[in-house]
Write a protein that holds these residues in place. Sequence first.
Motif, PDB file in Angstrom:
ATOM      1  N   THR A 145      68.381 102.338  16.853  1.00 11.63           N
ATOM      2  CA  THR A 145      68.522 101.747  15.521  1.00 11.63           C
ATOM      3  C   THR A 145      67.180 101.783  14.808  1.00 11.63           C
ATOM      4  N   TYR A 146      67.202 102.239  13.571  1.00 12.50           N
ATOM      5  CA  TYR A 146      66.023 102.199  12.712  1.00 12.50           C
ATOM      6  C   TYR A 146      66.348 101.214  11.596  1.00 12.50           C
ATOM      7  N   ILE A 147      65.692 100.056  11.643  1.00 15.99           N
ATOM      8  CA  ILE A 147      66.025  98.975  10.711  1.00 15.99           C
ATOM      9  C   ILE A 147      65.001  98.900   9.575  1.00 15.99           C
ATOM     10  N   ARG A 148      65.501  98.662   8.396  1.00 16.30           N
ATOM     11  CA  ARG A 148      64.635  98.380   7.247  1.00 16.30           C
ATOM     12  C   ARG A 148      65.008  96.993   6.723  1.00 16.30           C
ATOM     13  N   THR A 149      63.991  96.190   6.418  1.00 12.87           N
ATOM     14  CA  THR A 149      64.295  94.817   6.005  1.00 12.87           C
ATOM     15  C   THR A 149      64.815  94.741   4.580  1.00 12.87           C
ATOM     16  N   THR A 150      64.892  95.862   3.893  1.00 13.71           N
ATOM     17  CA  THR A 150      65.536  95.882   2.575  1.00 13.71           C
ATOM     18  C   THR A 150      67.019  96.221   2.677  1.00 13.71           C
ATOM     19  N   GLU A 151      67.528  96.405   3.906  1.00  8.21           N
ATOM     20  CA  GLU A 151      68.949  96.707   4.086  1.00  8.21           C
ATOM     21  C   GLU A 151      69.800  95.455   3.840  1.00  8.21           C
ATOM     22  N   PRO A 152      71.012  95.636   3.309  1.00 13.40           N
ATOM     23  CA  PRO A 152      71.909  94.493   3.087  1.00 13.40           C
ATOM     24  C   PRO A 152      72.211  93.694   4.345  1.00 13.40           C
ATOM     25  N   ARG A 153      72.435  94.363   5.474  1.00 13.76           N
ATOM     26  CA  ARG A 153      72.778  93.640   6.704  1.00 13.76           C
ATOM     27  C   ARG A 153      71.662  92.687   7.118  1.00 13.76           C
ATOM     28  N   ALA A 155      69.546  91.061   5.060  1.00 14.56           N
ATOM     29  CA  ALA A 155      69.566  89.879   4.189  1.00 14.56           C
ATOM     30  C   ALA A 155      70.587  88.870   4.688  1.00 14.56           C
ATOM     31  N   VAL A 156      71.716  89.350   5.164  1.00 13.83           N
ATOM     32  CA  VAL A 156      72.765  88.461   5.670  1.00 13.83           C
ATOM     33  C   VAL A 156      72.273  87.721   6.915  1.00 13.83           C
ATOM     34  N   ALA A 157      71.642  88.461   7.840  1.00 11.12           N
ATOM     35  CA  ALA A 157      71.159  87.846   9.081  1.00 11.12           C
ATOM     36  C   ALA A 157      70.087  86.807   8.802  1.00 11.12           C
ATOM     37  N   VAL A 158      69.165  87.118   7.906  1.00 11.64           N
ATOM     38  CA  VAL A 158      68.077  86.187   7.578  1.00 11.64           C
ATOM     39  C   VAL A 158      68.630  84.913   6.957  1.00 11.64           C
ATOM     40  N   LYS A 159      69.573  85.048   6.053  1.00 14.56           N
ATOM     41  CA  LYS A 159      70.128  83.869   5.399  1.00 14.56           C
ATOM     42  C   LYS A 159      70.946  83.031   6.370  1.00 14.56           C
ATOM     43  N   GLU A 160      71.593  83.687   7.303  1.00 15.79           N
ATOM     44  CA  GLU A 160      72.324  82.932   8.319  1.00 15.79           C
ATOM     45  C   GLU A 160      71.370  82.119   9.187  1.00 15.79           C
ATOM     46  N   LEU A 161      70.273  82.726   9.630  1.00 14.77           N
ATOM     47  CA  LEU A 161      69.300  81.995  10.434  1.00 14.77           C
ATOM     48  C   LEU A 161      68.708  80.841   9.638  1.00 14.77           C
ATOM     49  N   TRP A 162      68.423  81.060   8.363  1.00 15.19           N
ATOM     50  CA  TRP A 162      67.918  79.989   7.501  1.00 15.19           C
ATOM     51  C   TRP A 162      68.924  78.839   7.461  1.00 15.19           C
ATOM     52  N   ASP A 163      70.185  79.189   7.296  1.00 15.23           N
ATOM     53  CA  ASP A 163      71.231  78.159   7.261  1.00 15.23           C
ATOM     54  C   ASP A 163      71.216  77.313   8.529  1.00 15.23           C
ATOM     55  N   GLN A 164      71.076  77.983   9.659  1.00 13.08           N
ATOM     56  CA  GLN A 164      71.085  77.265  10.934  1.00 13.08           C
ATOM     57  C   GLN A 164      69.901  76.301  11.032  1.00 13.08           C
ATOM     58  N   LEU A 165      68.740  76.740  10.640  1.00 19.58           N
ATOM     59  CA  LEU A 165      67.553  75.897  10.709  1.00 19.58           C
ATOM     60  C   LEU A 165      67.625  74.758   9.694  1.00 19.58           C
ATOM     61  N   TRP A 166      68.156  75.057   8.525  1.00 21.92           N
ATOM     62  CA  TRP A 166      68.313  74.026   7.493  1.00 21.92           C
ATOM     63  C   TRP A 166      69.310  72.957   7.952  1.00 21.92           C
ATOM     64  N   ASN A 297      64.625  90.636  12.119  1.00 20.46           N
ATOM     65  CA  ASN A 297      65.177  91.986  12.272  1.00 20.46           C
ATOM     66  C   ASN A 297      65.678  92.231  13.690  1.00 20.46           C
ATOM     67  N   TYR A 298      65.059  91.563  14.685  1.00 15.95           N
ATOM     68  CA  TYR A 298      65.457  91.780  16.072  1.00 15.95           C
ATOM     69  C   TYR A 298      66.866  91.250  16.333  1.00 15.95           C
ATOM     70  N   LEU A 299      67.287  90.278  15.547  1.00 14.45           N
ATOM     71  CA  LEU A 299      68.666  89.801  15.599  1.00 14.45           C
ATOM     72  C   LEU A 299      69.588  90.677  14.755  1.00 14.45           C
ATOM     73  N   THR A 300      69.071  91.121  13.612  1.00 20.20           N
ATOM     74  CA  THR A 300      69.886  91.901  12.684  1.00 20.20           C
ATOM     75  C   THR A 300      70.531  93.098  13.366  1.00 20.20           C
TER      76      THR A 300
END
Length: 585
Positions: A145-153, A155-166, A297-300
């Motif tokens: 997998t070659y991941i870019r942090t500008t990918e849509p997937r 953004a979803v993972a980051v916001k989910e993790l934020w939700d969990q911490l919040w 990204n490691y979770l994404t």
Amino acid sequence: MSASTFLLRRLPLCPQSRSMTRANYLALSNFRQYQPRTHIGAPYSTLATGPDQSSDKPYYITTPIFYVNAVPHIGHLHSAVLADTFKRFQELKGRKAILSTGTDEHGLKIQQAAFQEGMKEIELCDKVSQRFKELFDAANVSYTTYIRTTEPRHAVAVKELWDQLWARGYIYKGQHEGWYSVSDEAYYPSSHVEEKINEKTGDKYHIAIETGKLVEWTTEENYKFRLSAFADKLKEWLDQNPDAIVPKSRHQEVQAWLMDGLSDLSISRPKSRLNWGIPIPGDDSHVMYVWMDALTNYLTITGYPWKDISEQQKAICGWPADAQVVGKDILRFHAIYWPAFLLAAELDLPKKIVAHAHWTQGKMKMSKSIGNVVDPFTAIKEFGVDTIRFYLMNDGGLADDADYSSELVAERYRKLLAGQLGNLLSRSMSAALNPSSLVPAQPSVNNIHPDDKTLHEKMQALPILVDEAMSNYRTTNATHAIFDVLAEANAHFSQNMPWKLVKDPACKDRLDAVLWHSIESVRLAALMLQPIMPTKASEILDQLGIREHERSWEFAQIGQGWKQDTESRKVLAGDPLFPSLKPRK
């Protein structure tokens, strides 16, 4: 069904699945009402540091994702080849493996670099990220997998993790002030900052002690993560898992940091100062701070947040990471911030963090201003892919910095690759010594000739040494063990003088024993060098007539080659695999 639930259900469950559409991504980015979701994971105290060989979980290893404010250099290639080598080693041993790499594309440095280039941020990211991808392809890095942090997937993972911490109360909004480094995208406590004086102007300035980068006193309102709440848990994690960070010196370094205590961490920036980032869920006036964004990204790539999938399906996607390869300069972020985020979200921690040292040139840190940065594309073009891969794995430092030298690359090529491996291959396949080209029969293990004993014993011990070295993430130890056997095999060949034995028919058995030990030494070396030099090792095994199914770790023991049809197996001489290097300009 809510809009957010509908969009989340369309996410890929594994990296191989298709990404969301751009329209869905934009809709999700603008969606305000986020609901916390059920976490999947285990408390850190239950985690083991070794791979679970009994499950279907693939071995999952990561490189850091590389920042796209500048083109790749030899240090980036070192990280990628290191991770690729460990991934290939697991595959050699019969385990499925996942390797992720990619680029980190948000933050103030990207915004500034794009402005200086007179281009949009995404245009800069596209350009530089493609350059990294081209390098890893050229270097035969077998990423899955070659991941870019500008990918849509992502953004979803980051916001989910934020939700969990919040939802768990680990994020709050507050006033933040401190020493901030734009280069490091990090705040530093005063104890980690040093005052300097410009010798020419007499002006005072401050730098981060760890990285030497300029810091400035900054005051702003932003969102903060309660990092201070995890100091004791991180200490306990490291105490319970003494091999969680390698080498040992890095493990001790992180423990020392924790003894100083932890301050809460700024995880957002006001959009007025930074607009190139992922918006905070429910607050468009702030964007995600780069490390909260980047580390996720490691979770994404595993398909996080694993919505509506079973534990078995989740395991197939790889989490937790078995090893995360990083440079020593970003150890704090991976060994303190990242595990703290995961603990807060009640997710499994990585089983191992491998923090390697840096490359210098002329004993000086590589710097664009000095002009001593090594271009990896140029190095590959001059010496070949596998030579550079070998040099990085043979000379690259885990605990201590290594000095890059083109002259030393050439020396390793001449003395080790050509002089030891290539020389032994051509000697053992000599038509003058073995006109039939048939692989000689293996000598009886119950009657080893005294002159063969030292080499035979080293060959027997080699797989144990290599397995131990690679399992402990020390490629240098592995290459040294392999070439120690090759050196012994070359000496054994010379001492037994097969060019004399071939003249006496009565010495046929002795000649066969000498040739067999030489050929078998090459086979073992090539088989074990496959993770480091995949192309050259494969070519050697081709010449030796080793079939594809005979190239796994199962055959990495003396006498395990040519187990079938031995009497008809021929070695196939070809062009020299390590020809003389062209004179350097």
